[in-house]
Design a protein around this motif. Structure first.
Motif, PDB file in Angstrom:
ATOM      1  N   GLY A  83       0.646  -1.243  -0.180  1.00 38.61           N
ATOM      2  CA  GLY A  83      -0.018  -0.107   0.039  1.00 38.61           C
ATOM      3  C   GLY A  83       0.748   1.286  -0.135  1.00 38.61           C
ATOM      4  O   GLY A  83       0.213   2.306  -0.231  1.00 38.61           O
ATOM      5  N   GLN A  84       2.391   1.195  -0.022  1.00 36.21           N
ATOM      6  CA  GLN A  84       3.055   2.293   0.114  1.00 36.21           C
ATOM      7  C   GLN A  84       3.025   2.973  -1.304  1.00 36.21           C
ATOM      8  O   GLN A  84       3.520   2.161  -2.395  1.00 36.21           O
ATOM      9  CB  GLN A  84       4.328   2.133   0.898  1.00 36.21           C
ATOM     10  N   GLU A  85       3.098   4.284  -1.445  1.00 33.89           N
ATOM     11  CA  GLU A  85       3.442   4.872  -2.809  1.00 33.89           C
ATOM     12  C   GLU A  85       4.905   4.577  -3.322  1.00 33.89           C
ATOM     13  O   GLU A  85       5.048   4.292  -4.488  1.00 33.89           O
ATOM     14  CB  GLU A  85       3.310   6.515  -2.677  1.00 33.89           C
ATOM     15  N   TRP A  86       5.966   4.858  -2.379  1.00 34.07           N
ATOM     16  CA  TRP A  86       7.282   4.362  -2.605  1.00 34.07           C
ATOM     17  C   TRP A  86       7.854   3.157  -2.016  1.00 34.07           C
ATOM     18  O   TRP A  86       7.666   3.283  -0.601  1.00 34.07           O
ATOM     19  CB  TRP A  86       8.009   5.708  -2.479  1.00 34.07           C
ATOM     20  N   GLN A  87       8.268   2.589  -2.462  1.00 31.03           N
ATOM     21  CA  GLN A  87       9.146   1.228  -1.813  1.00 31.03           C
ATOM     22  C   GLN A  87      10.572   1.717  -1.670  1.00 31.03           C
ATOM     23  O   GLN A  87      11.167   2.562  -1.870  1.00 31.03           O
ATOM     24  CB  GLN A  87       8.898  -0.043  -2.807  1.00 31.03           C
ATOM     25  N   CYS A  88      11.187   0.582  -0.947  1.00 33.23           N
ATOM     26  CA  CYS A  88      12.563   0.787  -0.607  1.00 33.23           C
ATOM     27  C   CYS A  88      13.450   1.571  -1.651  1.00 33.23           C
ATOM     28  O   CYS A  88      13.512   0.993  -2.710  1.00 33.23           O
ATOM     29  CB  CYS A  88      13.148  -0.411  -0.385  1.00 33.23           C
ATOM     30  N   GLY A  89      13.903   2.652  -1.114  1.00 27.77           N
ATOM     31  CA  GLY A  89      14.934   3.565  -2.158  1.00 27.77           C
ATOM     32  C   GLY A  89      16.135   2.636  -2.803  1.00 27.77           C
ATOM     33  O   GLY A  89      16.580   2.724  -3.639  1.00 27.77           O
ATOM     34  N   GLY A  90      16.476   2.010  -1.837  1.00 26.74           N
ATOM     35  CA  GLY A  90      17.643   1.268  -2.139  1.00 26.74           C
ATOM     36  C   GLY A  90      17.548  -0.075  -3.040  1.00 26.74           C
ATOM     37  O   GLY A  90      18.386  -0.027  -3.995  1.00 26.74           O
ATOM     38  N   CYS A  91      16.554  -0.777  -2.917  1.00 22.43           N
ATOM     39  CA  CYS A  91      15.859  -1.846  -3.601  1.00 22.43           C
ATOM     40  C   CYS A  91      15.802  -0.948  -5.106  1.00 22.43           C
ATOM     41  O   CYS A  91      16.044  -1.589  -6.267  1.00 22.43           O
ATOM     42  CB  CYS A  91      14.904  -2.387  -3.258  1.00 22.43           C
ATOM     43  N   THR A  92      15.050  -0.101  -5.016  1.00 23.29           N
ATOM     44  CA  THR A  92      14.543   0.454  -6.202  1.00 23.29           C
ATOM     45  C   THR A  92      15.547   1.047  -7.247  1.00 23.29           C
ATOM     46  O   THR A  92      15.630   0.995  -8.421  1.00 23.29           O
ATOM     47  CB  THR A  92      13.488   1.642  -6.063  1.00 23.29           C
ATOM     48  N   SER A  93      16.540   1.698  -6.538  1.00 21.99           N
ATOM     49  CA  SER A  93      17.706   2.505  -7.051  1.00 21.99           C
ATOM     50  C   SER A  93      18.588   1.141  -7.594  1.00 21.99           C
ATOM     51  O   SER A  93      19.154   1.350  -8.847  1.00 21.99           O
ATOM     52  CB  SER A  93      18.590   3.168  -6.242  1.00 21.99           C
ATOM     53  N   TYR A  94      19.012   0.138  -6.988  1.00 24.17           N
ATOM     54  CA  TYR A  94      19.721  -1.011  -7.221  1.00 24.17           C
ATOM     55  C   TYR A  94      19.162  -1.766  -8.547  1.00 24.17           C
ATOM     56  O   TYR A  94      19.899  -2.014  -9.357  1.00 24.17           O
ATOM     57  CB  TYR A  94      19.816  -1.900  -6.011  1.00 24.17           C
ATOM     58  N   THR A  95      17.801  -2.023  -8.486  1.00 28.28           N
ATOM     59  CA  THR A  95      17.421  -2.961  -9.441  1.00 28.28           C
ATOM     60  C   THR A  95      17.102  -2.027 -10.681  1.00 28.28           C
ATOM     61  O   THR A  95      17.099  -2.673 -11.972  1.00 28.28           O
ATOM     62  CB  THR A  95      16.042  -3.477  -9.134  1.00 28.28           C
ATOM     63  N   SER A  96      17.113  -0.702 -10.727  1.00 31.32           N
ATOM     64  CA  SER A  96      16.956   0.077 -11.665  1.00 31.32           C
ATOM     65  C   SER A  96      18.183   0.212 -12.939  1.00 31.32           C
ATOM     66  O   SER A  96      18.036   0.496 -14.112  1.00 31.32           O
ATOM     67  CB  SER A  96      16.366   1.477 -11.461  1.00 31.32           C
ATOM     68  N   GLN A  97      19.157  -0.314 -12.449  1.00 34.45           N
ATOM     69  CA  GLN A  97      20.380  -0.281 -13.210  1.00 34.45           C
ATOM     70  C   GLN A  97      20.473  -1.611 -13.970  1.00 34.45           C
ATOM     71  O   GLN A  97      21.202  -1.458 -15.209  1.00 34.45           O
ATOM     72  CB  GLN A  97      21.800  -0.313 -12.400  1.00 34.45           C
ATOM     73  N   PHE A  98      19.591  -2.555 -13.836  1.00 35.95           N
ATOM     74  CA  PHE A  98      19.874  -3.742 -14.702  1.00 35.95           C
ATOM     75  C   PHE A  98      18.732  -3.496 -15.882  1.00 35.95           C
ATOM     76  O   PHE A  98      17.589  -3.859 -15.926  1.00 35.95           O
ATOM     77  CB  PHE A  98      19.250  -4.816 -13.962  1.00 35.95           C
ATOM     78  N   THR A  99      19.150  -2.843 -16.944  1.00 36.97           N
ATOM     79  CA  THR A  99      18.333  -2.764 -18.204  1.00 36.97           C
ATOM     80  C   THR A  99      18.704  -3.650 -19.245  1.00 36.97           C
ATOM     81  O   THR A  99      17.735  -3.568 -20.271  1.00 36.97           O
ATOM     82  CB  THR A  99      18.475  -1.289 -18.581  1.00 36.97           C
ATOM     83  N   ARG A 100      19.753  -4.228 -19.376  1.00 36.89           N
ATOM     84  CA  ARG A 100      19.966  -5.160 -20.600  1.00 36.89           C
ATOM     85  C   ARG A 100      20.526  -6.372 -19.911  1.00 36.89           C
ATOM     86  O   ARG A 100      21.673  -6.506 -19.693  1.00 36.89           O
ATOM     87  CB  ARG A 100      21.327  -4.433 -21.427  1.00 36.89           C
TER      88      ARG A 100
END
Length: 230
Positions: A83-100
């Motif tokens: 129910g939270q608008e924003w989830q863990c910043g560390g997890c979000t930032s970490y996984t955003s790097q995997f694009t290819r």
């Protein structure tokens, strides 16, 4: 921008080269140690997993089927608060790097995210922050708790091997905390900068810029602004 006038000492080229060579000896030793660790990792035993059912974009899916015919699977267990608008910043930032990640096809492997949150929320968040990995939910399964990433407790990386003869899935490796850094290019890039991460816990020369730990990391809204759809 960092507000600092701290600079390394200026020396002649020969002195700089000599100091670099000393550091290079340690770097090469660390590389050889990492090779030895990887060799030990390849010799780890494994443990058979139950036939878990996760939830994907199209509904329930067996853990074995998330391999999509491949033999190996890397799973990032993403921290989640329903129910939270924003989830863990560390997890979000970490996984955003995997694009290819298509290069993993050549290694008979995939890399996916599993979160304990409801799949509808997970997929909406994935879109919001621009994440490109495939997401699954373990909200109807004990999977997260069984792989050391129980709901509301933390995150982790797990690696699995699938036996194509009978679809049995085996757990082969796990890490969490700073152990996940070895899978990230972001920290590696920052660590070669003269000022490094600029975090208070680091051993840096006097006068080097330092700030509270995590304060330089992208938070979830930052990721969405840079890479997502908001």
């Amino acid at each position: 921008m960092t507000d600092s006038t701290a600079l390394p000492p200026v020396v002649d080229a020969a002195t700089w080269r000599a100091e670099l060579d000393k550091l290079r000896a340690r770097e090469k030793a660390a590389t050889r140690e990492l090779d030895a660790i990887a060799a030990q990792r390849r010799r780890l035993p494994m443990v058979a997993m139950p036939d878990y059912t996760l939830i994907g974009a199209d509904g329930p899916v067996r853990l074995a089927d998330t391999f999509r015919g491949r033999s190996q699977l890397i799973v990032y267990n993403h921290m989640w608060a329903d129910g939270q608008e924003w989830q863990c910043g560390g997890c979000t930032s970490y996984t955003s790097q995997f694009t290819r990640l298509d290069f993993l096809d050549n290694y008979d492997a995939r890399f996916v995210i599993v979160t304990s949150g409801p799949i509808e929320e997970a997929l909406a968040y994935r879109e919001k922050v621009g994440n490109e990995m495939e997401w699954y939910s373990s909200s109807k399964s004990p999977f997260a708790a069984d792989v050391d990433a129980a709901p509301n407790t933390g995150f982790g990386v797990n690696v699995f091997l699938r036996d194509p003869a009978d679809d049995t899935v085996y757990r082969t490796w796990h890490t969490n905390g700073r152990g996940t850094e070895q899978l990230s290019y972001t920290f590696a890039l920052v660590d070669v900068l003269p000022w490094g991460r600029q975090e208070q816990w680091q051993d840096s020369p006097a006068g080097w810029p330092q700030r509270p730990t995590y304060s330089g990391w992208l938070d979830s809204p930052d990721v969405a602004r840079l890479y997502g759809r908001t």
